[in-house]
Every structure is written in C-alpha cells, then in structure tokens.
Design an enzyme around this catalytic site. Structure first.
Site: not given
Length: 499
Positions: A161, A281
């Site tokens: 991220e 995810e």
C-alpha cells in the site's frame, strides 16, 4: 419460492480461485503457538495454497544484522534463524509463501517513520544497494535451503500500500517506482524464474492513477513485471464507538465493479493485456476492531465476492486467516472484530466455513447468480447458497430442479445466525473477556455448521431440492443418487411405532 432449473448440458463461467492465497499478520507472529494452531485449523478445514503477510524484513524477524570487523568497520550481514523457522512451519502446513518484500530494517532505513503497534519502518532505504543486497541474500538463502524449483514458484510482491502515507513515507509515487525498479531487478538476479509484481495499492480515488502510472513506468523502463496487485475492502466512511469501528458496507456488485475497473486498466496496455491480477488483501472492513468480521453477515458478503472475483482476478487473499494479529495492539477478548476467520482460542467464525465450502467445490459449474453456485460432478450435484440481508432481513425459499432418474440423497450443512453463530452465544454468556473451560467448549461446538439430510424424489426426470436460507445464511449441499443399504432385521421405525 424461487425456482432454478438446472440444464443437464449446461455450463456457466466460474473461476474459483478462493484457495490460492490467504493473508496473515506480520510474519514474526508465526513464531507463536496459537498462530500455528490457527493455521493448522485453517488448512484442515479450508485449505489454502499460499500465505501472504507483512514484516519479512522488519526488525522482529532479525534478518538484517550488520557485523563489525576487527577494525570496527561495519559490514552487511544476515541472520535467517527466524525466517527458517517460519518458512519451515509454512511448508509443513502445506502452504507456500506469497512473499511481500517489506518493511524496511531500521538500520538501513532513511527515516524513523513507523506504522502499527509493532513499529514497521515505512521509509525508503538510505542506500538502495544495501536494500538490493538484502533482497538477493534472502532469496539466495531460501533457494539454498528449499531448492530452486520450490522457491521460484513463490510469487513476490514489492511493498504494501505505497499509495498511503502511513505505509510509504509521503505516499511518494516516484520513490516507489524507484524502489520497485531496484527490487524487481534484484529478485530476477537472485531467482530469474520467480514472478515479481506490484504496486499493492489499496482502494480509493487515486488507485486507478497509481495502477496506470505504475504500468506506464514498468513498460517505459522495460522492468520485470509478472503480475499486478491491489487490495479491496468494502467499508464506507466509518463511525467510531470507543476503540471499535463500524461502517456501512458497499454492495458486492460495487466492489466487483471497482476490481473490474482495474482489470480494464491492465488490459488497456497491449504489453500487459491478460496479465494476472492478484488481490493480495480483501475483506469487508479494513480495521482489525470492526465487529462485522465476527458475524454471519461477513460470511455471506464474502460468499458473494468469492462467486465473482475470479472473473477478473487470478487470486484474492482474505485478510486474514486468524486473529493472532497485533497492528493496533494485542487483542484482549476472544471476539473483538479481528480480521481473522478463526477467533483466538481456536473458535471458528462463520467466514471460515465460507472458504471451506468454496475451496472444496468440485465439478463443472452449471449455474451461477448473485446468491448461488451449482456444480455438476461424477456423484451428482454440489452447491452453495447464501442470503445477504442488507436493508431487508428476509428468509429465502429456494427450489433447485436437478436432472435425476433416481431419488437423490441431499446432504446439507448450514451456517446462519441460528445454527452456527458463536458470537451470539458469547454475547448471551455476558461477553466474557476470559473464557473458562466450559464456555470455550460450548463456543467451539456452536461454531460448527448444522448438518441435515433429506430425500428428493425423482419425478419426470428431475428431483426438486428445496432449501430455506435464513437471514445472512450460508448453505452447502451435495445431491447424489440415493442408495439404501439396510442390514437384515434392522428397523429404523420399530421403536417409534411400538413405544
């Protein structure tokens, strides 16, 4: 009652990639016994091929250990003691790593910014050559220990991220591109056949630009790129109640459309058209203290996603398999809204059964919609039904007409708020923070699906399978030709008639 008629020669598209990968917390947690017990349970009940988590290079794994020489000069050195323990335990559990390269060892980090309770450093390296050497040394060691053929089959993702400033200092896109370029080359130098990818971005309005810019950079710089990664969460703007977080969920269809948009961006590049997209995810909420994760509603939301994400993604990794997880501190209660599909002290949550049902599906898909998947196999039919209740809580009555020349035995496993809801039982117990032996035994027992069986009579070449799917319910069924094998003299009805 809604009726679905199964075409005996029918076939529908359905790519079931639910078993490919599952998430975990930071890698150092794998040194704990409870973690290993939960992983064993997840593998025994659901069964996954790969596992992905943070913190491979964080300080608690102790891989980077510079050493002084006799003159007091420091040199790069590495310690793989904990890494070997973790990797040994994964392979022993029948699961391979999906490596995430991060976070930054503090001794080679350019800054002090950290994230989470366990302080993962999220700054670039102060020396990119040191970082590249760390990556190469680690991968080379893994090859030496486990063999080239094995390790080269492990996917390798660069960072996590980076479009969020907490995970990558200032969310610096150009700096991430540089990190990716250096890292991808290091990976290919150490293990040429290892697949490498990124950019592992989360959702939000900047995600399309990050994906597009990343692909443009890789194309223009002719960098190694074997797959594209991103994340997917369903939660809208949250409300905070104490340390807990609550939010309305987007519909499954909206989440799918966001993923399809990323698929379209990838396919818009001729060089990358059809390239694997891994959702490394996904879950409902992105917070490890969100009570939805403990609920039956979570289980049916995830069923809806598993039924459609394979249309656009090569894998989608549920975050996470268990509640041994410490991003916001050590959980103090068995139910606390943790990401995991297994609560601490080995209590299965309803979502574990969603994966168990999908991961063991076999056969040819013959019917699929937003509430059902039906497969045809050598023994008959198998299917999963779910009933997502958002604005309206309503029981679903379903009839599935399957081709049959003989009566069918239908085995049913049910997970809903009445039959498999340990959270409700825990609430009725008074929500004890510390479970005694009797409470724990009852919660574990209540956490299993309800089993039932019925006979569907064949008439005019078809058998009618009738199901009641309660609110936020999930059902798995198999239907096979009925075989009666009664022992001579055994009478099931005798005592009921003569009592």
């Amino acid at each position: 009652m809604r009726t679905v008629v199964i075409d005996p020669n029918g076939s529908v598209p359905f790519k079931n990639n639910a078993a490919y990968c599952v998430g975990t917390g930071r890698m150092g947690l794998a040194l704990q016994k409870e973690y290993q017990d939960q992983l064993k349970m997840a593998q025994n009940i659901a069964g996954f091929s790969h596992i992905r988590g943070h913190g491979l290079f964080s300080d608690d794994m102790s891989i980077y250990q510079p050493t002084p020489d006799e003159d007091g000069n420091w040199h790069d050195a590495y310690c793989f003691t904990y890494l070997d323990r973790v990797m040994d335990s994964y392979l022993e559990a029948g699961i391979r790593p999906f490596l995430e390269l991060g976070f930054m060892p503090s001794r080679i980090a350019s800054g002090t910014q950290t994230i989470f309770y366990w302080k993962g450093n999220t700054t670039p390296p102060k020396d990119y050559e040191q970082w590249a050497n760390l990556v190469k040394a680690t991968l080379t060691h893994l090859v030496e220990r486990y063999g080239y053929e094995e390790v080269s089959a492990w996917p390798c993702e660069v960072w996590n991220e980076p479009n969020l400033p907490g995970f990558w200092e200032n969310a610096d896109e150009k700096e991430y591109h540089h990190l990716y370029a250096v890292t991808a080359k290091a990976v290919k130098e150490a293990v040429p056949d290892m697949k490498v990818g990124g950019p592992a971005v989360c959702g939000g309005p900047v995600t399309p630009d990050w994906i597009r810019n990343f692909l443009t950079f890789c194309r223009d710089e002719k960098l190694p790129l074997d797959f594209v990664t991103r994340h997917a969460y369903m939660g809208n703007t949250p409300e905070h109640h104490g340390r807990y977080l609550y939010h309305e969920m987007r519909a499954v269809e909206d989440t799918y459309e966001e993923m399809r948009g990323t698929r379209e961006i990838i396919d818009s590049f001729p060089e990358y058209k059809g390239m694997d997209m891994h959702i490394t995810e996904f879950n409902t909420s992105y917070n490890p203290f969100c009570p939805i994760h403990d609920t039956n509603l979570n289980a049916v939301y995830i069923a809806g996603l598993l039924a459609c994400l394979g249309d656009v993604a090569a894998s989608y990794s549920y975050w996470t398999f268990g509640d041994v997880f410490e991003e916001m501190g050590v959980p103090s209660r068995p139910f606390h809204g943790g990401f995991g599909m297994i609560a601490n002290q080995l209590i299965p949550k309803p979502t574990l059964w969603t994966f168990a049902f999908f991961n063991h599906l076999k056969g040819t898909p013959v019917y699929r919609d937003s509430n059902m998947i039906v497969m045809k196999n050598g023994n008959g039919y198998e299917g999963i039904l779910w009933n997502i209740c958002r604005e309206e809580r309503k029981t679903a009555e379903l009839e599935i007409d399957v081709p049959a020349q003989n009566d069918m035995t239908v085995l049913v496993r049910t997970v809903d708020e009445e039959t498999c809801n340990p959270l409700k039982l825990w609430h009725e117990m008074g929500e004890p923070a510390d479970l005694n032996a009797e409470q724990l035994t009852m919660l574990r027992e209540d956490a299993n699906p309800a089993s039932s069986c019925f006979t569907a009579n064949a008439e005019n070449g078809a058998a009618k399978l009738r199901f009641t799917v309660r609110e936020n319910g999930l059902i798995h069924f198999t239907a096979s030709p009925r075989k009666v094998n009664t022992d001579c003299g055994y009478d099931y009805e005798w005592y009921r008639i003569h009592s």
